[in-house]
Design a protein around this motif. Sequence first.
Motif, PDB file in Angstrom:
ATOM      1  N   VAL A 112      -5.476  -1.093   5.824  1.00  0.00           N
ATOM      2  CA  VAL A 112      -5.686  -0.928   4.391  1.00  0.00           C
ATOM      3  C   VAL A 112      -5.004   0.359   3.922  1.00  0.00           C
ATOM      4  O   VAL A 112      -5.228   1.427   4.501  1.00  0.00           O
ATOM      5  CB  VAL A 112      -7.202  -0.871   4.066  1.00  0.00           C
ATOM      6  CG1 VAL A 112      -7.428  -0.731   2.571  1.00  0.00           C
ATOM      7  CG2 VAL A 112      -7.909  -2.118   4.601  1.00  0.00           C
ATOM      8  N   PHE A 113      -4.166   0.232   2.890  1.00  0.00           N
ATOM      9  CA  PHE A 113      -3.531   1.413   2.300  1.00  0.00           C
ATOM     10  C   PHE A 113      -4.409   1.881   1.156  1.00  0.00           C
ATOM     11  O   PHE A 113      -4.549   1.188   0.141  1.00  0.00           O
ATOM     12  CB  PHE A 113      -2.118   1.087   1.808  1.00  0.00           C
ATOM     13  CG  PHE A 113      -1.357   2.307   1.384  1.00  0.00           C
ATOM     14  CD1 PHE A 113      -0.876   3.200   2.321  1.00  0.00           C
ATOM     15  CD2 PHE A 113      -1.126   2.555   0.044  1.00  0.00           C
ATOM     16  CE1 PHE A 113      -0.173   4.332   1.939  1.00  0.00           C
ATOM     17  CE2 PHE A 113      -0.417   3.677  -0.357  1.00  0.00           C
ATOM     18  CZ  PHE A 113       0.062   4.565   0.593  1.00  0.00           C
ATOM     19  N   VAL A 114      -5.037   3.031   1.355  1.00  0.00           N
ATOM     20  CA  VAL A 114      -5.957   3.601   0.366  1.00  0.00           C
ATOM     21  C   VAL A 114      -5.226   4.708  -0.387  1.00  0.00           C
ATOM     22  O   VAL A 114      -4.695   5.639   0.230  1.00  0.00           O
ATOM     23  CB  VAL A 114      -7.210   4.169   1.070  1.00  0.00           C
ATOM     24  CG1 VAL A 114      -8.180   4.757   0.042  1.00  0.00           C
ATOM     25  CG2 VAL A 114      -7.900   3.088   1.896  1.00  0.00           C
ATOM     26  N   ASN A 115      -5.201   4.591  -1.717  1.00  0.00           N
ATOM     27  CA  ASN A 115      -4.519   5.635  -2.488  1.00  0.00           C
ATOM     28  C   ASN A 115      -5.422   6.856  -2.656  1.00  0.00           C
ATOM     29  O   ASN A 115      -6.588   6.844  -2.264  1.00  0.00           O
ATOM     30  CB  ASN A 115      -3.985   5.086  -3.822  1.00  0.00           C
ATOM     31  CG  ASN A 115      -5.078   4.727  -4.810  1.00  0.00           C
ATOM     32  OD1 ASN A 115      -6.209   5.224  -4.762  1.00  0.00           O
ATOM     33  ND2 ASN A 115      -4.747   3.848  -5.745  1.00  0.00           N
ATOM     34  N   ARG A 116      -4.868   7.903  -3.244  1.00  0.00           N
ATOM     35  CA  ARG A 116      -5.618   9.166  -3.336  1.00  0.00           C
ATOM     36  C   ARG A 116      -6.817   9.083  -4.267  1.00  0.00           C
ATOM     37  O   ARG A 116      -7.647   9.971  -4.300  1.00  0.00           O
ATOM     38  CB  ARG A 116      -4.682  10.316  -3.720  1.00  0.00           C
ATOM     39  CG  ARG A 116      -4.003  10.156  -5.054  1.00  0.00           C
ATOM     40  CD  ARG A 116      -3.008  11.272  -5.301  1.00  0.00           C
ATOM     41  NE  ARG A 116      -2.038  11.279  -4.221  1.00  0.00           N
ATOM     42  CZ  ARG A 116      -0.735  11.185  -4.365  1.00  0.00           C
ATOM     43  NH1 ARG A 116      -0.214  11.108  -5.562  1.00  0.00           N
ATOM     44  NH2 ARG A 116       0.068  11.175  -3.343  1.00  0.00           N
ATOM     45  N   LYS A 117      -6.910   7.970  -5.029  1.00  0.00           N
ATOM     46  CA  LYS A 117      -8.086   7.760  -5.886  1.00  0.00           C
ATOM     47  C   LYS A 117      -9.175   6.945  -5.177  1.00  0.00           C
ATOM     48  O   LYS A 117     -10.212   6.645  -5.756  1.00  0.00           O
ATOM     49  CB  LYS A 117      -7.665   7.052  -7.174  1.00  0.00           C
ATOM     50  CG  LYS A 117      -6.828   7.918  -8.090  1.00  0.00           C
ATOM     51  CD  LYS A 117      -6.572   7.196  -9.393  1.00  0.00           C
ATOM     52  CE  LYS A 117      -6.104   8.130 -10.466  1.00  0.00           C
ATOM     53  NZ  LYS A 117      -4.692   8.328 -10.587  1.00  0.00           N
ATOM     54  N   GLY A 118      -8.894   6.540  -3.928  1.00  0.00           N
ATOM     55  CA  GLY A 118      -9.887   5.785  -3.172  1.00  0.00           C
ATOM     56  C   GLY A 118      -9.851   4.291  -3.407  1.00  0.00           C
ATOM     57  O   GLY A 118     -10.779   3.576  -3.045  1.00  0.00           O
ATOM     58  N   ARG A 119      -8.766   3.815  -4.008  1.00  0.00           N
ATOM     59  CA  ARG A 119      -8.620   2.376  -4.271  1.00  0.00           C
ATOM     60  C   ARG A 119      -7.662   1.757  -3.261  1.00  0.00           C
ATOM     61  O   ARG A 119      -6.762   2.419  -2.749  1.00  0.00           O
ATOM     62  CB  ARG A 119      -8.064   2.135  -5.686  1.00  0.00           C
ATOM     63  CG  ARG A 119      -8.927   2.651  -6.811  1.00  0.00           C
ATOM     64  CD  ARG A 119     -10.256   1.975  -6.958  1.00  0.00           C
ATOM     65  NE  ARG A 119     -10.114   0.575  -7.310  1.00  0.00           N
ATOM     66  CZ  ARG A 119     -11.127  -0.274  -7.384  1.00  0.00           C
ATOM     67  NH1 ARG A 119     -12.341   0.110  -7.124  1.00  0.00           N
ATOM     68  NH2 ARG A 119     -10.915  -1.519  -7.696  1.00  0.00           N
ATOM     69  N   VAL A 120      -7.837   0.462  -3.022  1.00  0.00           N
ATOM     70  CA  VAL A 120      -6.952  -0.264  -2.113  1.00  0.00           C
ATOM     71  C   VAL A 120      -5.656  -0.592  -2.842  1.00  0.00           C
ATOM     72  O   VAL A 120      -5.662  -1.292  -3.852  1.00  0.00           O
ATOM     73  CB  VAL A 120      -7.636  -1.564  -1.610  1.00  0.00           C
ATOM     74  CG1 VAL A 120      -6.683  -2.382  -0.755  1.00  0.00           C
ATOM     75  CG2 VAL A 120      -8.905  -1.223  -0.840  1.00  0.00           C
ATOM     76  N   ALA A 121      -4.540  -0.070  -2.326  1.00  0.00           N
ATOM     77  CA  ALA A 121      -3.239  -0.312  -2.941  1.00  0.00           C
ATOM     78  C   ALA A 121      -2.478  -1.423  -2.207  1.00  0.00           C
ATOM     79  O   ALA A 121      -1.615  -2.071  -2.783  1.00  0.00           O
ATOM     80  CB  ALA A 121      -2.414   0.972  -2.951  1.00  0.00           C
ATOM     81  N   ASP A 122      -2.826  -1.642  -0.946  1.00  0.00           N
ATOM     82  CA  ASP A 122      -2.175  -2.678  -0.152  1.00  0.00           C
ATOM     83  C   ASP A 122      -3.049  -2.946   1.064  1.00  0.00           C
ATOM     84  O   ASP A 122      -3.866  -2.099   1.448  1.00  0.00           O
ATOM     85  CB  ASP A 122      -0.780  -2.217   0.284  1.00  0.00           C
ATOM     86  CG  ASP A 122       0.110  -3.359   0.770  1.00  0.00           C
ATOM     87  OD1 ASP A 122      -0.283  -4.542   0.631  1.00  0.00           O
ATOM     88  OD2 ASP A 122       1.192  -3.072   1.298  1.00  0.00           O
ATOM     89  N   GLN A 123      -2.884  -4.098   1.652  1.00  0.00           N
ATOM     90  CA  GLN A 123      -3.627  -4.416   2.868  1.00  0.00           C
ATOM     91  C   GLN A 123      -2.932  -5.543   3.608  1.00  0.00           C
ATOM     92  O   GLN A 123      -2.194  -6.320   3.020  1.00  0.00           O
ATOM     93  CB  GLN A 123      -5.077  -4.783   2.554  1.00  0.00           C
ATOM     94  CG  GLN A 123      -5.227  -6.009   1.695  1.00  0.00           C
ATOM     95  CD  GLN A 123      -6.682  -6.391   1.477  1.00  0.00           C
ATOM     96  OE1 GLN A 123      -7.583  -5.890   2.113  1.00  0.00           O
ATOM     97  NE2 GLN A 123      -6.913  -7.322   0.574  1.00  0.00           N
ATOM     98  N   LYS A 124      -3.184  -5.603   4.914  1.00  0.00           N
ATOM     99  CA  LYS A 124      -2.655  -6.673   5.741  1.00  0.00           C
ATOM    100  C   LYS A 124      -3.569  -6.814   6.951  1.00  0.00           C
ATOM    101  O   LYS A 124      -4.363  -5.927   7.252  1.00  0.00           O
ATOM    102  CB  LYS A 124      -1.220  -6.383   6.159  1.00  0.00           C
ATOM    103  CG  LYS A 124      -1.043  -5.086   6.922  1.00  0.00           C
ATOM    104  CD  LYS A 124       0.423  -4.727   7.081  1.00  0.00           C
ATOM    105  CE  LYS A 124       0.550  -3.355   7.711  1.00  0.00           C
ATOM    106  NZ  LYS A 124       1.883  -2.816   7.632  1.00  0.00           N
TER     107      LYS A 124
END
Length: 93
Positions: free
Chosen positions: A34-46
């Motif tokens: 899971v790619f977590v952005n600096r705001k704590g949201r999921v930006a990408d996943q696989k």
Amino acid sequence: NVSEAVPLYRDNPPPLYPALARKRGYEGTVVLEVFVNRKGRVADQKIHQSSGYALLDEAALTTVKDWQFNPGKKGETPVDMWVRVPIRFNLRK
């Protein structure tokens, strides 16, 4: 000093166990990248590691895409980062 992004388990909904998977007795663990952005949201996943069942893998992806995380930090600065998140499907809960 880097700290990893962590899911807010208390605030995030658990994955829905697909009815067909439950009926067929499917169990397993899906490990997501899971790619977590600096705001704590999921930006990408696989999928990093499949449960062996597409139904469970899809349920994990669908659930985690809307999760909130404590963002990863480098020192005190929030940063974007990839983390692995295991999602377990167990019928004996």
